[in-house]
Design an enzyme around this catalytic site. Structure first.
Site, PDB file in Angstrom:
ATOM      1  N   ASN A   1      44.520  -1.841  -6.647  1.00 22.93           N
ATOM      2  CA  ASN A   1      43.511  -1.189  -6.104  1.00 22.93           C
ATOM      3  C   ASN A   1      42.517  -2.191  -5.004  1.00 22.93           C
ATOM      4  OD1 ASN A   1      40.975   0.389  -5.469  1.00 22.93           O
ATOM      5  ND2 ASN A   1      40.425   0.351  -7.794  1.00 22.93           N
ATOM      6  N   TRP A   2      42.644  -1.862  -3.871  1.00 22.04           N
ATOM      7  CA  TRP A   2      42.073  -2.521  -2.985  1.00 22.04           C
ATOM      8  C   TRP A   2      40.562  -2.702  -3.051  1.00 22.04           C
ATOM      9  CZ3 TRP A   2      45.748  -3.174   2.089  1.00 22.04           C
ATOM     10  CH2 TRP A   2      46.752  -3.554   1.884  1.00 22.04           C
ATOM     11  N   LYS A   3      40.060  -1.607  -3.306  1.00 23.75           N
ATOM     12  CA  LYS A   3      38.757  -0.930  -3.344  1.00 23.75           C
ATOM     13  C   LYS A   3      38.180  -1.037  -1.892  1.00 23.75           C
ATOM     14  CE  LYS A   3      38.235  -2.811  -8.022  1.00 23.75           C
ATOM     15  NZ  LYS A   3      37.253  -3.302  -9.158  1.00 23.75           N
TER      16      LYS A   3
ATOM     17  N   HIS B   1      37.680   5.968 -11.298  1.00 25.48           N
ATOM     18  CA  HIS B   1      37.570   4.688 -11.510  1.00 25.48           C
ATOM     19  C   HIS B   1      36.205   4.473 -11.788  1.00 25.48           C
ATOM     20  CE1 HIS B   1      36.910   0.349 -10.437  1.00 25.48           C
ATOM     21  NE2 HIS B   1      38.023   0.234 -10.636  1.00 25.48           N
TER      22      HIS B   1
ATOM     23  N   GLU C   1      33.996   2.496 -10.812  1.00 24.38           N
ATOM     24  CA  GLU C   1      33.125   2.109  -9.897  1.00 24.38           C
ATOM     25  C   GLU C   1      32.513   3.580  -9.150  1.00 24.38           C
ATOM     26  OE1 GLU C   1      35.336  -0.541  -7.603  1.00 24.38           O
ATOM     27  OE2 GLU C   1      34.861  -1.776  -9.351  1.00 24.38           O
TER      28      GLU C   1
ATOM     29  N   GLU D   1      40.320   0.734 -18.240  1.00 21.65           N
ATOM     30  CA  GLU D   1      39.685  -0.465 -17.553  1.00 21.65           C
ATOM     31  C   GLU D   1      38.306  -0.731 -18.263  1.00 21.65           C
ATOM     32  OE1 GLU D   1      41.449  -1.002 -13.185  1.00 21.65           O
ATOM     33  OE2 GLU D   1      39.970   0.463 -13.205  1.00 21.65           O
TER      34      GLU D   1
ATOM     35  N   GLY E   1      36.281  -7.470 -12.381  1.00 21.06           N
ATOM     36  CA  GLY E   1      35.949  -8.099 -11.528  1.00 21.06           C
ATOM     37  C   GLY E   1      35.124  -9.421 -12.225  1.00 21.06           C
TER      38      GLY E   1
ATOM     39  N   SER F   1      40.365  -7.452 -14.596  1.00 24.64           N
ATOM     40  CA  SER F   1      40.810  -9.376 -14.516  1.00 24.64           C
ATOM     41  C   SER F   1      42.202  -9.640 -14.772  1.00 24.64           C
ATOM     42  CB  SER F   1      39.972  -9.947 -15.481  1.00 24.64           C
ATOM     43  OG  SER F   1      38.579  -9.908 -14.675  1.00 24.64           O
TER      44      SER F   1
ATOM     45  N   GLY G   1      42.685  -5.347  -9.405  1.00 26.29           N
ATOM     46  CA  GLY G   1      41.871  -5.253  -8.325  1.00 26.29           C
ATOM     47  C   GLY G   1      41.870  -6.618  -7.657  1.00 26.29           C
ATOM     48  N   GLY G   2      41.195  -7.661  -7.831  1.00 22.10           N
ATOM     49  CA  GLY G   2      41.011  -8.827  -6.995  1.00 22.10           C
ATOM     50  C   GLY G   2      42.402  -9.557  -6.739  1.00 22.10           C
TER      51      GLY G   2
HETATM   52  P1  13P Z   1      39.952  -6.778 -11.042  1.00 23.10           P
HETATM   53  O1  13P Z   1      41.417  -6.821 -11.258  1.00 23.10           O
HETATM   54  O2  13P Z   1      39.274  -7.303  -9.972  1.00 23.10           O
HETATM   55  O3  13P Z   1      39.144  -6.762 -12.424  1.00 23.10           O
HETATM   56  O4  13P Z   1      39.583  -5.246 -11.041  1.00 23.10           O
HETATM   57  C1  13P Z   1      40.401  -4.232 -12.041  1.00 23.10           C
HETATM   58  C2  13P Z   1      39.876  -2.953 -11.323  1.00 23.10           C
HETATM   59  O5  13P Z   1      38.798  -2.337 -11.000  1.00 23.10           O
HETATM   60  C3  13P Z   1      41.219  -2.220 -10.894  1.00 23.10           C
HETATM   61  O6  13P Z   1      40.919  -0.786 -10.598  1.00 23.10           O
END
Ligand code: 13P
Length: 254
Positions: free
Chosen positions: A9-11, A98, A100, A170, A176, A216, A237-238
């Site tokens: 997930n590149w956000k 998600h 967010e 999640e 993050g 993470s 994510g990251g």
């Molecule tokens: P991180 O891997 O950056 O913690 O993010 C997880 C995430 O929100 C994937 O959707």
């Protein structure tokens, strides 16, 4: 046997050129024979979907997905993108719910139930996210929160449809932050979600559905997380923003 799935997930990261570069690197590093039995889904921002779908044409194990879609198929919803539009460009997946989106855009379980229906009506595959905040965990509310998110967002679906859903757990406090849920904490919630599914749909459906862990995930914790009985891969994510870390996580799922 559930096929492992690793999704990136590149956000709101990577412009088009950067997205093409990253995806090309991933294609080169994650050859079919390397990833074998792992499904990979890359979820870039909307603007890159079409290009990346073209770029990954012919890749058996790498698919492209959206991060969200609207609950209506068309209409006066300025700035939104519909599931029908995603389908029209050959998009096969979407993330929904998600944390967010829940936190910053006010998405509720009820709204998400509608989005799930709309996405499924366009034959999109859905990764439905759930997860508690740190405050909810500290108040020992996490089981209730997860149960509500999963049941209110998904339990209107038939067993036949549910089998093909993907749920991503999640924990908000792990996203993050560099703080991963321990393997025990993650496995505990994944088993809890599977038990909810057994209760509602029976064992066969519950055993077919994949439950991903996100929060993470890094190359150095992925193997242990993915070896847990009820963890069927990850939503990254990251670490999905770099080809090396992402492909190492994909390999960890083998
Ligand atoms: P991180 O891997 O950056 O913690 O993010 C997880 C995430 O929100 C994937 O959707």
């Amino acid at each position: 046997m559930r096929k492992k799935l690793v999704a990136g997930n590149w956000k709101m990261n990577k412009n088009l050129q950067e997205g093409i570069e990253l995806t090309s690197e991933i294609i080169n590093m994650v050859r079919d024979e390397v990833i074998g039995n792992v499904e990979v889904v890359i979820c870039p921002p909307f603007i890159a979907l079409s290009s990346l779908i073209n770029l990954t044409q012919g890749q058996k194990n790498i698919k492209i997905g959206a991060q969200n879609c609207h609950q209506e198929l068309s209409g006066a919803y300025t700035g939104e993108v519909s599931a029908a539009m995603l389908k029209s460009i050959g998009c096969q997946w979407t993330i929904l719910g998600h944390s967010e989106r829940r936190q910053y855009f006010g998405e509720t379980n009820q709204l998400l139930a509608q989005k799930v229906n709309t996405a499924l009506s366009q034959s999109l595959k859905v990764m439905y996210c759930c997860g508690e905040t740190l405050e909810q965990r500290n108040n020992n509310e996490h089981f209730n929160i997860i149960e509500n998110q999963v049941s209110e967002g998904l339990f209107h679906l038939s067993a036949e449809v549910m089998k093909n859903m993907v749920i991503a757990y999640e924990p908000v406090w792990a996203i993050g932050t560099g703080v991963t849920a321990s393997t025990e904490q993650a496995q505990e919630i994944h088993a809890f979600i599977r038990d909810l599914l057994v209760e509602k749909y029976g064992n066969e459906t519950a055993q077919s559905l994949r439950i991903l862990y996100g929060g993470s995930v890094k190359p150095d914790n992925a193997v242990e997380l993915f070896s847990q009985k009820d963890i069927d891969g990850g939503l990254i994510g990251g670490a999905a923003l770099q080809s090396r870390s992402f492909t190492e996580i994909v390999k960890a799922a083998q």
